[in-house]
Every structure is written in C-alpha cells, then in structure tokens.
Design a protein around this motif. Sequence first.
Motif, PDB file in Angstrom:
ATOM      1  N   ARG A 124      88.394  35.885  18.485  1.00 17.82           N
ATOM      2  CA  ARG A 124      89.083  36.568  17.378  1.00 17.82           C
ATOM      3  C   ARG A 124      89.594  35.586  16.331  1.00 17.82           C
ATOM      4  O   ARG A 124      89.741  35.939  15.164  1.00 17.82           O
ATOM      5  CB  ARG A 124      90.221  37.416  17.930  1.00 17.82           C
ATOM      6  N   ALA A 125      89.865  34.347  16.729  1.00 19.02           N
ATOM      7  CA  ALA A 125      90.340  33.324  15.786  1.00 19.02           C
ATOM      8  C   ALA A 125      89.191  32.699  14.999  1.00 19.02           C
ATOM      9  O   ALA A 125      89.423  31.981  14.030  1.00 19.02           O
ATOM     10  CB  ALA A 125      91.111  32.241  16.544  1.00 19.02           C
ATOM     11  N   TYR A 126      87.976  32.974  15.400  1.00 20.85           N
ATOM     12  CA  TYR A 126      86.787  32.387  14.775  1.00 20.85           C
ATOM     13  C   TYR A 126      86.575  32.955  13.378  1.00 20.85           C
ATOM     14  O   TYR A 126      86.654  34.156  13.155  1.00 20.85           O
ATOM     15  CB  TYR A 126      85.572  32.690  15.658  1.00 20.85           C
ATOM     16  N   ASP A 127      86.305  32.063  12.433  1.00 27.35           N
ATOM     17  CA  ASP A 127      86.031  32.449  11.053  1.00 27.35           C
ATOM     18  C   ASP A 127      84.581  32.095  10.744  1.00 27.35           C
ATOM     19  O   ASP A 127      84.246  30.917  10.558  1.00 27.35           O
ATOM     20  CB  ASP A 127      86.982  31.717  10.114  1.00 27.35           C
ATOM     21  N   LEU A 128      83.722  33.087  10.693  1.00 34.14           N
ATOM     22  CA  LEU A 128      82.288  32.873  10.506  1.00 34.14           C
ATOM     23  C   LEU A 128      81.989  32.177   9.184  1.00 34.14           C
ATOM     24  O   LEU A 128      81.171  31.261   9.128  1.00 34.14           O
ATOM     25  CB  LEU A 128      81.533  34.203  10.590  1.00 34.14           C
ATOM     26  N   ILE A 129      82.672  32.562   8.120  1.00 35.55           N
ATOM     27  CA  ILE A 129      82.418  31.961   6.802  1.00 35.55           C
ATOM     28  C   ILE A 129      82.823  30.484   6.799  1.00 35.55           C
ATOM     29  O   ILE A 129      82.065  29.630   6.326  1.00 35.55           O
ATOM     30  CB  ILE A 129      83.162  32.737   5.683  1.00 35.55           C
ATOM     31  N   ALA A 130      83.984  30.168   7.332  1.00 38.03           N
ATOM     32  CA  ALA A 130      84.422  28.770   7.393  1.00 38.03           C
ATOM     33  C   ALA A 130      83.478  27.949   8.267  1.00 38.03           C
ATOM     34  O   ALA A 130      83.161  26.803   7.944  1.00 38.03           O
ATOM     35  CB  ALA A 130      85.849  28.681   7.922  1.00 38.03           C
ATOM     36  N   ASP A 131      83.013  28.538   9.358  1.00 35.91           N
ATOM     37  CA  ASP A 131      82.070  27.845  10.242  1.00 35.91           C
ATOM     38  C   ASP A 131      80.747  27.608   9.527  1.00 35.91           C
ATOM     39  O   ASP A 131      80.146  26.540   9.653  1.00 35.91           O
ATOM     40  CB  ASP A 131      81.851  28.647  11.525  1.00 35.91           C
TER      41      ASP A 131
END
Length: 169
Positions: A124-131
Amino acid sequence: MVNSDSVTSEFQGFNEARRIIWCHEIRARVIERLELTSFLTDVAIAAVHVDNTSRADRVYLTAFDAAGRQLRGDTLYIDEPGQHLDIAPEFDHDFTNMAVMPGSELEAAINREYGWVINMQALRAYDLIADRRATQRAVLLAHLPDLMNRGEARGFLFGPSDSGNAGAA
C-alpha cells in the motif's frame, strides 16, 4: 565466432538495465494484479499469501488479518505468461520483516512453502509512478558507463538547465 566474455563485458550496463526493468515489472505486476481484487483497499487485510506454484494457469490468493487469521481468498487466472505473480522482495514478508504470529493460519501457510506472502503495508505504501521514474533513471545510469567506454557519450548532466535544454554536455 563470438567470444561471450567480450560481449558480456561490453554490455554490462545493458544487462544491469535489463535486470532493473525486470524487477520494476514484477513490482508493477503485483500491484496491477491485486487491484483486480478487493484486497488492496481492505485495510483489515495485513498479508496475502500468493500460491503461484500449485497451478500454472492461476494464482490462488489468501488474505490474512494482522493476527494471522484467514479472512478470504480469491483466484487470479493467468492468460498470458506476463500475468504470473513472481516474488517481489520489496513486498515479501521476509524482506520487509513483517511480524507473523506464531501458531497462526498465516504461519501455517508460510510453512507449506507454496508461493510467497505479500506484506500489504509495504504494498500500500508503494508508489508506481515514483518507482517508474526511479527505474527510468536507474536504467539510464546503467547504460551510461557502456556509452562512455565506447566514446558515444562524454558526459551527462541531470536536472533542469537554464537554457531549457537538459542533456549531454
């Protein structure tokens, strides 16, 4: 005849870039596939066991609460090889040091060793765009030494430039 050692050494950056992209694709696939379920939005779910070994054409998902009690399950079908849920260390309970209650149903699922367990807090803390942005930059940096060694690049600047032209120097 091609000497594979020279090919490997010439393309070290390419091989590293391929590994970086592959890891990003695994992380992105986990979140994209779990978005097909209600698990991502259900805050009562602390962990999801991913049984990706029992069948080649589907993945069995089992949701667990923070106490390790089984809540419910779901099945994701694999129509294409790119839909398989491989282990993403950034979300895996072992790599994220997720606490597992001893004697719980979650611990029993882990001990069966059929697949892996997603720490939903990490997911849930994962940010796909930032990654995606970080992956893009890492791929470029992986390729840069190869280009410089072959004389195809002499230097590189990151960040905004005053003239509006970001890029090679």
